[in-house]
Design a protein around this motif. Structure first.
Motif, PDB file in Angstrom:
ATOM      1  N   UNK A 196       0.823  -1.204   0.000  1.00 12.07           N
ATOM      2  CA  UNK A 196       0.000   0.000   0.000  1.00 12.07           C
ATOM      3  C   UNK A 196       0.860   1.258   0.000  1.00 12.07           C
ATOM      4  N   UNK A 197       0.365   2.258  -0.706  1.00 11.67           N
ATOM      5  CA  UNK A 197       0.943   3.599  -0.616  1.00 11.67           C
ATOM      6  C   UNK A 197       0.054   4.387   0.334  1.00 11.67           C
ATOM      7  N   UNK A 198       0.644   4.882   1.398  1.00 11.98           N
ATOM      8  CA  UNK A 198      -0.113   5.537   2.458  1.00 11.98           C
ATOM      9  C   UNK A 198      -0.109   7.048   2.260  1.00 11.98           C
ATOM     10  N   UNK A 199      -1.264   7.643   2.450  1.00 15.06           N
ATOM     11  CA  UNK A 199      -1.386   9.088   2.347  1.00 15.06           C
ATOM     12  C   UNK A 199      -2.028   9.659   3.598  1.00 15.06           C
ATOM     13  N   UNK A 200      -2.293  10.952   3.567  1.00 14.15           N
ATOM     14  CA  UNK A 200      -2.932  11.644   4.694  1.00 14.15           C
ATOM     15  C   UNK A 200      -4.173  12.360   4.173  1.00 14.15           C
ATOM     16  N   UNK A 201      -5.300  12.092   4.800  1.00 16.65           N
ATOM     17  CA  UNK A 201      -6.569  12.712   4.413  1.00 16.65           C
ATOM     18  C   UNK A 201      -7.002  13.683   5.504  1.00 16.65           C
ATOM     19  N   UNK A 202      -7.383  14.886   5.094  1.00 17.12           N
ATOM     20  CA  UNK A 202      -7.817  15.901   6.056  1.00 17.12           C
ATOM     21  C   UNK A 202      -9.216  16.393   5.708  1.00 17.12           C
ATOM     22  N   UNK A 203      -9.930  16.819   6.724  1.00 21.12           N
ATOM     23  CA  UNK A 203     -11.262  17.375   6.548  1.00 21.12           C
ATOM     24  C   UNK A 203     -11.129  18.772   5.939  1.00 21.12           C
ATOM     25  N   UNK A 204     -11.633  18.934   4.714  1.00 18.08           N
ATOM     26  CA  UNK A 204     -11.504  20.219   4.025  1.00 18.08           C
ATOM     27  C   UNK A 204     -12.277  21.331   4.730  1.00 18.08           C
ATOM     28  N   UNK A 205     -13.265  20.942   5.525  1.00 16.88           N
ATOM     29  CA  UNK A 205     -14.081  21.942   6.212  1.00 16.88           C
ATOM     30  C   UNK A 205     -13.555  22.301   7.598  1.00 16.88           C
ATOM     31  N   UNK A 206     -12.466  21.651   7.993  1.00 13.98           N
ATOM     32  CA  UNK A 206     -11.899  21.912   9.319  1.00 13.98           C
ATOM     33  C   UNK A 206     -10.419  22.257   9.178  1.00 13.98           C
ATOM     34  N   UNK A 207     -10.075  23.543   9.215  1.00  8.31           N
ATOM     35  CA  UNK A 207      -8.672  23.946   9.035  1.00  8.31           C
ATOM     36  C   UNK A 207      -7.750  23.441  10.139  1.00  8.31           C
ATOM     37  N   UNK A 208      -8.325  23.022  11.266  1.00  2.37           N
ATOM     38  CA  UNK A 208      -7.509  22.533  12.380  1.00  2.37           C
ATOM     39  C   UNK A 208      -7.360  21.016  12.388  1.00  2.37           C
ATOM     40  N   UNK A 209      -7.971  20.362  11.407  1.00  2.00           N
ATOM     41  CA  UNK A 209      -7.904  18.904  11.369  1.00  2.00           C
ATOM     42  C   UNK A 209      -6.473  18.437  11.118  1.00  2.00           C
ATOM     43  N   UNK A 210      -5.977  17.557  11.976  1.00  3.40           N
ATOM     44  CA  UNK A 210      -4.616  17.046  11.851  1.00  3.40           C
ATOM     45  C   UNK A 210      -4.501  15.948  10.797  1.00  3.40           C
ATOM     46  N   UNK A 211      -5.649  15.431  10.370  1.00  2.82           N
ATOM     47  CA  UNK A 211      -5.640  14.419   9.323  1.00  2.82           C
ATOM     48  C   UNK A 211      -5.558  13.007   9.869  1.00  2.82           C
ATOM     49  N   UNK A 212      -5.703  12.067   8.973  1.00  2.00           N
ATOM     50  CA  UNK A 212      -5.588  10.654   9.319  1.00  2.00           C
ATOM     51  C   UNK A 212      -4.978   9.917   8.142  1.00  2.00           C
ATOM     52  N   UNK A 213      -4.332   8.818   8.438  1.00  2.00           N
ATOM     53  CA  UNK A 213      -3.728   8.022   7.376  1.00  2.00           C
ATOM     54  C   UNK A 213      -4.784   7.214   6.635  1.00  2.00           C
ATOM     55  N   UNK A 214      -4.630   7.143   5.322  1.00  2.00           N
ATOM     56  CA  UNK A 214      -5.487   6.326   4.473  1.00  2.00           C
ATOM     57  C   UNK A 214      -4.611   5.676   3.404  1.00  2.00           C
ATOM     58  N   UNK A 215      -5.150   4.660   2.760  1.00  2.00           N
ATOM     59  CA  UNK A 215      -4.457   4.051   1.626  1.00  2.00           C
ATOM     60  C   UNK A 215      -4.895   4.785   0.367  1.00  2.00           C
ATOM     61  N   UNK A 216      -3.942   5.345  -0.349  1.00  3.90           N
ATOM     62  CA  UNK A 216      -4.267   6.107  -1.551  1.00  3.90           C
ATOM     63  C   UNK A 216      -4.033   5.298  -2.826  1.00  3.90           C
ATOM     64  N   UNK A 217      -3.249   4.223  -2.733  1.00  3.15           N
ATOM     65  CA  UNK A 217      -2.985   3.401  -3.917  1.00  3.15           C
ATOM     66  C   UNK A 217      -2.405   2.063  -3.479  1.00  3.15           C
ATOM     67  N   UNK A 218      -2.514   1.095  -4.367  1.00  5.82           N
ATOM     68  CA  UNK A 218      -1.867  -0.203  -4.170  1.00  5.82           C
ATOM     69  C   UNK A 218      -0.741  -0.312  -5.194  1.00  5.82           C
ATOM     70  N   UNK A 219       0.403  -0.806  -4.760  1.00  2.89           N
ATOM     71  CA  UNK A 219       1.597  -0.857  -5.602  1.00  2.89           C
ATOM     72  C   UNK A 219       1.765  -2.257  -6.192  1.00  2.89           C
ATOM     73  N   UNK A 220       1.899  -2.327  -7.508  1.00  2.00           N
ATOM     74  CA  UNK A 220       2.024  -3.605  -8.195  1.00  2.00           C
ATOM     75  C   UNK A 220       3.459  -3.985  -8.502  1.00  2.00           C
ATOM     76  N   UNK A 221       3.649  -5.149  -9.145  1.00  2.00           N
ATOM     77  CA  UNK A 221       4.995  -5.678  -9.396  1.00  2.00           C
ATOM     78  C   UNK A 221       5.833  -4.841 -10.351  1.00  2.00           C
ATOM     79  N   UNK A 222       5.224  -3.896 -11.062  1.00  2.00           N
ATOM     80  CA  UNK A 222       6.010  -3.035 -11.943  1.00  2.00           C
ATOM     81  C   UNK A 222       6.792  -1.983 -11.158  1.00  2.00           C
ATOM     82  N   UNK A 223       6.448  -1.790  -9.876  1.00  2.00           N
ATOM     83  CA  UNK A 223       7.147  -0.806  -9.051  1.00  2.00           C
ATOM     84  C   UNK A 223       8.488  -1.384  -8.593  1.00  2.00           C
ATOM     85  N   UNK A 224       9.573  -0.601  -8.638  1.00  2.00           N
ATOM     86  CA  UNK A 224      10.904  -1.131  -8.298  1.00  2.00           C
ATOM     87  C   UNK A 224      11.042  -1.637  -6.862  1.00  2.00           C
TER      88      UNK A 224
END
Length: 200
Positions: free
Chosen positions: A134-162
């Motif tokens: 998994x490629x991990x990203x950070x998701x934040x609440x666009x309506x809350x400028x003070x939101x620290x965010x949370x980790x989410x999976x933004x993509x899955x990495x396949x065998x073509x990745x080095x």
């Protein structure tokens, strides 16, 4: 009774610190049923008609081992059926495809019958238990400028990745041991060529 001294115990900082964006990690996926959709695997949004898969991924090894990442994988957006493109569902389908490819060691450009079969499932429950990169990203609440965010999976990495082989350890046995010829009718594909229910 002798006092118990916790001054030398680890702090809880790591429990609250976000994993840096773009970190790659080997994870094991679980789909948590929400009671909606086919077989009850989907979850209904509380604020709209959107449907999603409520997923939990546990990091298998490395410095973040045993950390859990919760990601909503889109199935139907709030504007579905209005004639507008359902980008929420499209992103979800792309992520599901990526997870299957990563788990089974299938390249995204592989169009063989064997690869097509690996991208098919009979039920969303088949996604539970899959191990992928998994490629991990950070998701934040666009309506809350003070939101620290949370980790989410933004993509899955396949065998073509080095870095895929090193992170996965070895090529997934399920793909390596697959038969040379695929069945005449692929799993989850109806005889008339229609897509499986989850891809419609």
């Amino acid at each position: 009774m002798t006092d118990m001294d916790f001054n030398t115990a680890d702090t809880q900082d790591s429990a609250f610190a976000l994993i840096p964006a773009n970190t790659l990690a080997k994870v094991c996926l679980t789909i948590r049923p929400g009671g909606a959709g086919p077989e009850g695997w989907l979850t209904q949004s509380r604020s709209s008609s959107a449907l999603y898969l409520n997923s939990e991924a546990v990091i298998a090894d490395g410095p973040n081992a045993r950390r859990r990442i919760y990601t909503r994988i889109g199935f139907r957006g709030r504007n579905a059926g209005t004639g507008a493109e359902d980008t929420y569902a499209n992103r979800g389908r792309a992520l599901l495809r990526g997870i299957l490819e990563s788990a089974h060691g299938v390249r995204s450009d592989d169009t063989s019958e064997q690869a097509r079969a690996k991208r098919s499932i009979r039920s969303f429950g088949d996604m539970s238990g899959l191990t992928f990169i998994a490629k991990i990203g950070i998701e934040r609440d666009k309506n809350d400028p003070n939101d620290q965010g949370r980790n989410v999976i933004v993509a899955a990495i396949g065998p073509q990745h080095p870095e895929y082989a090193a992170l996965m350890g070895t090529a997934p046995a399920a793909y390596a041991a697959a038969p040379a010829t695929a069945p005449a009718t692929l799993p989850n594909t109806s005889p008339n060529g229609n897509a499986p229910f989850w891809a419609q």
